[in-house]
Design a protein around this motif. Structure first.
Motif, PDB file in Angstrom:
ATOM      1  N   GLY A 179      29.036 -45.532  20.869  1.00 46.09           N
ATOM      2  CA  GLY A 179      30.142 -46.760  20.553  1.00 46.09           C
ATOM      3  C   GLY A 179      28.883 -48.274  20.610  1.00 46.09           C
ATOM      4  O   GLY A 179      28.183 -47.920  21.386  1.00 46.09           O
ATOM      5  N   VAL A 180      29.416 -49.194  19.807  1.00 50.33           N
ATOM      6  CA  VAL A 180      28.282 -50.506  19.350  1.00 50.33           C
ATOM      7  C   VAL A 180      29.276 -51.143  19.979  1.00 50.33           C
ATOM      8  O   VAL A 180      30.713 -51.738  20.073  1.00 50.33           O
ATOM      9  N   GLY A 181      28.805 -52.031  21.448  1.00 49.16           N
ATOM     10  CA  GLY A 181      30.108 -53.213  22.347  1.00 49.16           C
ATOM     11  C   GLY A 181      28.664 -54.180  22.270  1.00 49.16           C
ATOM     12  O   GLY A 181      28.448 -54.811  21.147  1.00 49.16           O
ATOM     13  N   THR A 182      27.696 -54.302  23.368  1.00 49.30           N
ATOM     14  CA  THR A 182      27.109 -55.457  23.625  1.00 49.30           C
ATOM     15  C   THR A 182      25.857 -55.411  22.424  1.00 49.30           C
ATOM     16  O   THR A 182      25.184 -56.199  22.224  1.00 49.30           O
ATOM     17  N   GLY A 183      25.965 -53.958  22.592  1.00 48.67           N
ATOM     18  CA  GLY A 183      23.995 -53.863  21.055  1.00 48.67           C
ATOM     19  C   GLY A 183      23.532 -52.629  22.324  1.00 48.67           C
ATOM     20  O   GLY A 183      22.401 -52.653  21.332  1.00 48.67           O
ATOM     21  N   GLY A 184      23.270 -53.761  23.798  1.00 43.52           N
ATOM     22  CA  GLY A 184      21.726 -52.757  23.772  1.00 43.52           C
ATOM     23  C   GLY A 184      22.324 -50.785  23.864  1.00 43.52           C
ATOM     24  O   GLY A 184      20.793 -51.124  23.327  1.00 43.52           O
ATOM     25  N   THR A 185      22.506 -50.443  24.021  1.00 45.58           N
ATOM     26  CA  THR A 185      22.304 -49.454  23.576  1.00 45.58           C
ATOM     27  C   THR A 185      21.320 -48.674  22.336  1.00 45.58           C
ATOM     28  O   THR A 185      20.614 -48.149  22.651  1.00 45.58           O
ATOM     29  N   ILE A 186      22.303 -48.359  21.486  1.00 43.28           N
ATOM     30  CA  ILE A 186      22.272 -48.138  20.167  1.00 43.28           C
ATOM     31  C   ILE A 186      21.142 -49.737  19.159  1.00 43.28           C
ATOM     32  O   ILE A 186      19.673 -48.758  19.118  1.00 43.28           O
ATOM     33  N   SER A 187      20.929 -50.838  20.380  1.00 45.50           N
ATOM     34  CA  SER A 187      19.483 -51.100  20.220  1.00 45.50           C
ATOM     35  C   SER A 187      19.036 -51.130  20.347  1.00 45.50           C
ATOM     36  O   SER A 187      17.490 -50.769  20.032  1.00 45.50           O
ATOM     37  N   GLY A 188      18.016 -50.676  21.638  1.00 44.21           N
ATOM     38  CA  GLY A 188      16.692 -50.075  22.465  1.00 44.21           C
ATOM     39  C   GLY A 188      16.371 -49.425  21.957  1.00 44.21           C
ATOM     40  O   GLY A 188      15.896 -48.429  21.744  1.00 44.21           O
ATOM     41  N   VAL A 189      17.543 -47.861  21.962  1.00 45.96           N
ATOM     42  CA  VAL A 189      17.638 -46.550  21.532  1.00 45.96           C
ATOM     43  C   VAL A 189      16.432 -46.403  20.566  1.00 45.96           C
ATOM     44  O   VAL A 189      15.918 -45.828  20.237  1.00 45.96           O
ATOM     45  N   GLY A 190      17.993 -46.549  19.605  1.00 49.92           N
ATOM     46  CA  GLY A 190      17.148 -47.103  18.305  1.00 49.92           C
ATOM     47  C   GLY A 190      16.223 -47.211  18.089  1.00 49.92           C
ATOM     48  O   GLY A 190      15.017 -46.960  17.036  1.00 49.92           O
ATOM     49  N   LYS A 191      15.753 -48.248  18.552  1.00 53.06           N
ATOM     50  CA  LYS A 191      14.089 -48.681  18.397  1.00 53.06           C
ATOM     51  C   LYS A 191      13.009 -48.025  18.622  1.00 53.06           C
ATOM     52  O   LYS A 191      12.162 -47.900  18.214  1.00 53.06           O
ATOM     53  N   TYR A 192      13.000 -48.100  19.822  1.00 54.92           N
ATOM     54  CA  TYR A 192      12.255 -46.306  20.873  1.00 54.92           C
ATOM     55  C   TYR A 192      12.069 -45.111  19.304  1.00 54.92           C
ATOM     56  O   TYR A 192      11.047 -43.963  19.268  1.00 54.92           O
ATOM     57  N   LEU A 193      13.525 -44.729  19.027  1.00 55.07           N
ATOM     58  CA  LEU A 193      13.884 -43.111  18.733  1.00 55.07           C
ATOM     59  C   LEU A 193      12.420 -43.698  17.124  1.00 55.07           C
ATOM     60  O   LEU A 193      12.101 -41.976  16.402  1.00 55.07           O
ATOM     61  N   LYS A 194      12.686 -44.691  15.968  1.00 57.28           N
ATOM     62  CA  LYS A 194      12.880 -45.376  15.075  1.00 57.28           C
ATOM     63  C   LYS A 194      11.072 -45.653  15.464  1.00 57.28           C
ATOM     64  O   LYS A 194      10.382 -45.004  14.020  1.00 57.28           O
ATOM     65  N   GLU A 195      10.355 -45.846  16.479  1.00 55.48           N
ATOM     66  CA  GLU A 195       8.910 -45.580  16.191  1.00 55.48           C
ATOM     67  C   GLU A 195       8.156 -44.808  16.744  1.00 55.48           C
ATOM     68  O   GLU A 195       7.483 -44.444  15.777  1.00 55.48           O
ATOM     69  N   LYS A 196       8.998 -43.576  17.075  1.00 56.07           N
ATOM     70  CA  LYS A 196       8.691 -42.198  17.093  1.00 56.07           C
ATOM     71  C   LYS A 196       8.803 -41.613  15.956  1.00 56.07           C
ATOM     72  O   LYS A 196       7.762 -40.730  15.312  1.00 56.07           O
ATOM     73  N   ASN A 197      10.017 -41.288  14.728  1.00 57.38           N
ATOM     74  CA  ASN A 197      10.109 -40.982  13.694  1.00 57.38           C
ATOM     75  C   ASN A 197      11.380 -41.996  12.824  1.00 57.38           C
ATOM     76  O   ASN A 197      11.895 -41.628  13.776  1.00 57.38           O
ATOM     77  N   PRO A 198      10.247 -42.464  12.223  1.00 61.01           N
ATOM     78  CA  PRO A 198      11.080 -43.547  10.996  1.00 61.01           C
ATOM     79  C   PRO A 198      12.350 -42.940  10.401  1.00 61.01           C
ATOM     80  O   PRO A 198      13.657 -43.754  10.328  1.00 61.01           O
ATOM     81  N   ASN A 199      12.689 -41.512  10.647  1.00 65.20           N
ATOM     82  CA  ASN A 199      13.519 -40.489   9.704  1.00 65.20           C
ATOM     83  C   ASN A 199      14.919 -40.766  10.442  1.00 65.20           C
ATOM     84  O   ASN A 199      15.804 -40.118   9.743  1.00 65.20           O
ATOM     85  N   ILE A 200      14.699 -41.368  12.088  1.00 68.32           N
ATOM     86  CA  ILE A 200      16.482 -40.430  12.675  1.00 68.32           C
ATOM     87  C   ILE A 200      16.845 -41.400  12.208  1.00 68.32           C
ATOM     88  O   ILE A 200      16.169 -42.469  12.221  1.00 68.32           O
ATOM     89  N   LYS A 201      17.965 -41.053  12.208  1.00 70.56           N
ATOM     90  CA  LYS A 201      19.144 -42.403  11.423  1.00 70.56           C
ATOM     91  C   LYS A 201      19.730 -42.268  12.799  1.00 70.56           C
ATOM     92  O   LYS A 201      20.737 -41.590  13.331  1.00 70.56           O
ATOM     93  N   ILE A 202      20.422 -43.637  12.940  1.00 74.97           N
ATOM     94  CA  ILE A 202      20.909 -44.413  14.087  1.00 74.97           C
ATOM     95  C   ILE A 202      22.278 -44.750  13.557  1.00 74.97           C
ATOM     96  O   ILE A 202      22.453 -45.898  12.579  1.00 74.97           O
ATOM     97  N   TRP A 203      23.222 -44.104  14.135  1.00 76.23           N
ATOM     98  CA  TRP A 203      25.214 -44.798  14.107  1.00 76.23           C
ATOM     99  C   TRP A 203      26.122 -45.110  14.779  1.00 76.23           C
ATOM    100  O   TRP A 203      25.854 -44.542  15.778  1.00 76.23           O
ATOM    101  N   GLY A 204      26.469 -46.493  14.081  1.00 73.69           N
ATOM    102  CA  GLY A 204      27.466 -46.722  15.376  1.00 73.69           C
ATOM    103  C   GLY A 204      28.610 -46.842  15.227  1.00 73.69           C
ATOM    104  O   GLY A 204      28.846 -46.301  14.133  1.00 73.69           O
ATOM    105  N   ILE A 205      29.399 -46.293  16.612  1.00 68.60           N
ATOM    106  CA  ILE A 205      30.929 -46.593  16.278  1.00 68.60           C
ATOM    107  C   ILE A 205      31.581 -47.526  15.973  1.00 68.60           C
ATOM    108  O   ILE A 205      31.449 -48.221  17.629  1.00 68.60           O
ATOM    109  N   ASP A 206      32.153 -48.262  15.640  1.00 70.42           N
ATOM    110  CA  ASP A 206      33.083 -49.627  15.448  1.00 70.42           C
ATOM    111  C   ASP A 206      35.051 -49.221  15.950  1.00 70.42           C
ATOM    112  O   ASP A 206      35.149 -47.606  15.436  1.00 70.42           O
TER     113      ASP A 206
END
Length: 453
Positions: A179-206
């Motif tokens: 879920g996305v509110g302030t955006g800190g969780t999706i952006s921080g986790v997403g940045k780390y995971l995509k650096e490890k593997n750019p093919n990982i998909k990041i989905w936000g719940i609105d």
């Protein structure tokens, strides 16, 4: 000996738990990152510590200072834990849609709680954004956290949550859903995971009433999308700096009803007692099921504890009032079954109008049947009384029989709800149900509306 020096050292390293029954229709391995194991029972503990430590390091927060933040409750709890351990005062500004449990918990851990209206523009001086900023300007030696634009928020998840998920899945994660509110969780986790593997998909719940999904897809901030919603912890009517849309592959929106229903399902089907945003995430996950393959590893983050929603999503009356309970209402008895034992409030023909008004105020009702020794002979409602008062200011001292209208229709317990509904009109605002034991119950228009799914 194995111990922590204070409660803050127990934050993080939360478990990853396989979901089973609730995601049976998803052909992939679905794992929940259960953040309720943090001491403040939410994911927000992580960034609360990080934001305070960074503010201490650069001098924004000084010893003995006051921390001020607008919060939906969970960030406030995390900040409160840090404030207690480090010796700061805390003022939490919270919107009135948040659960009473959240407000009570914040007060229990020493925070001063200021409640603001939800249904106002962010720029409105009454909004919790505006009130937070004003209090920060007026309070000596204070620091306004601003979790929305404070980049230490997403940095905490880049440094902690992302690496934990990568390690726990042995790098096999293919999708991250949150879920996305302030955006800190999706952006921080997403940045780390995509650096490890750019093919990982990041989905936000609105959620409906929020601007994220359309903005991500079109670049348009559509104010027409903004309206009040019930779901807590996700969605916004602003664009926080912590939301890095370039890291997000897509959004899906979940209704208030679905979020509430699935919050309860998680507890009943997985024995995991989590909050409102987790329900939204699971429903969103099911909406995205065509994106997952059998070999995928999908991680969904559960933000907070169900204990903060006991008076809301986990309360049958609260759910029923909003039409969120999946109940089959077909007969008159279905409408009244949960309050059938309540006494029917009546007024007698010779009582004064003032007595009826007093009873309406006391029991917070709008209609009252009128009785005499023979039974029901009339009715009064607030509209009748108001009209009578306009015509005659002395009406309060007149007997009810002089102002009463026709008696309410009476139906049996098994009367179909369609037939009951037909009895309501401009002239008639209620129906009585014969309980077949010498007693009666009342059904109002509000009860009928509440039974509509």
């Amino acid at each position: 000996m194995d111990f922590s020096n204070n409660i803050l050292e127990t934050i993080g390293n939360t478990p990853l738990v396989k979901l089973n029954k609730i995601v049976a229709e998803i052909d992939a391995l679905v794992l929940a990152k259960v953040e309720t194991f943090n001491p403040g029972n939410s994911v927000k503990d992580r960034m609360a510590v990080k934001m305070i430590e960074d503010a201490e390091a650069d001098g924004r927060l000084k010893p003995g200072g006051t921390i001020i933040e607008g919060t939906s409750g969970n960030t406030g709890m995390g900040l409160a834990l840090v404030a207690i351990v480090k010796g700061y005062k805390l003022i939490c500004v919270i919107s009135d849609k948040q659960s009473k449990e959240k407000m009570d918990i914040l007060r229990a851990v020493g925070a001063k709680v200021v409640v603001c209206p939800t249904d106002v523009e962010p720029s409105d001086p009454r909004s919790y954004y505006s009130v937070s900023k004003r209090l920060a300007e007026e309070t000596p030696n204070s620091w306004y956290v601003n979790q929305y634009d404070n980049m230490s928020n997403s940095l905490a998840h880049y440094e902690q949550t992302g690496p934990e998920i990568w390690k726990q899945t042995e790098g096999k994660i293919t999708h991250f859903v949150v879920g996305v509110g302030t955006g800190g969780t999706i952006s921080g986790v997403g940045k780390y995971l995509k650096e490890k593997n750019p093919n990982i998909k990041i989905w936000g719940i609105d959620t409906y009433g929020s601007v994220f999904k359309k903005y991500h897809e079109t670049g348009i901030f559509d104010e027409n999308e903004i309206y009040s919603y019930i779901t807590e912890g996700i969605g916004e009517d602003i664009l926080p700096k912590n939301v890095d849309f370039s890291l997000i592959d897509g959004f899906t929106k979940v209704t208030d009803k679905d979020a509430a229903v699935y919050t309860r399902k998680i507890a009943l089907e997985e024995a995991i007692f989590v909050g409102n945003s987790a329900g939204a995430c699971i429903k969103g996950l099911l909406q995205l099921k065509e994106h997952f393959k059998p070999e995928d590893v999908v991680v969904v983050l559960f933000h907070d504890s169900g204990s903060r929603y006991v008076g809301k999503m986990f309360n049958d009356d609260w759910m029923r009032e909003r039409g969120f309970l999946e109940e089959n209402v077909t007969k008159a008895e279905d409408v009244i079954k949960d309050h059938i034992d309540k006494e029917l409030i009546v007024v007698r023909t010779e009582e004064l109008v003032s007595h009826a008004i007093e009873r309406m105020r006391k029991y917070k009702i709008s209609q009252i049947p009128v009785v005499d020794i023979n039974g029901f002979v009339g009715s009064v409602d607030e509209t009748d009384l108001f009209r009578s008062y306009v015509e005659d200011k002395n009406v309060a001292e007149k007997p009810i029989k002089e102002v009463m209208g026709k008696p309410f229709p009476i139906v049996r317990l098994g009367t179909p709800i369609e037939e009951v509904s037909k009895l309501f009109s401009k002239e008639n605002d209620a129906v009585l149900v014969d309980l077949e034991n010498g007693h009666h119950h009342i059904i109002t228009k509000y009860d009928i509306i509440g039974s509509i799914k």
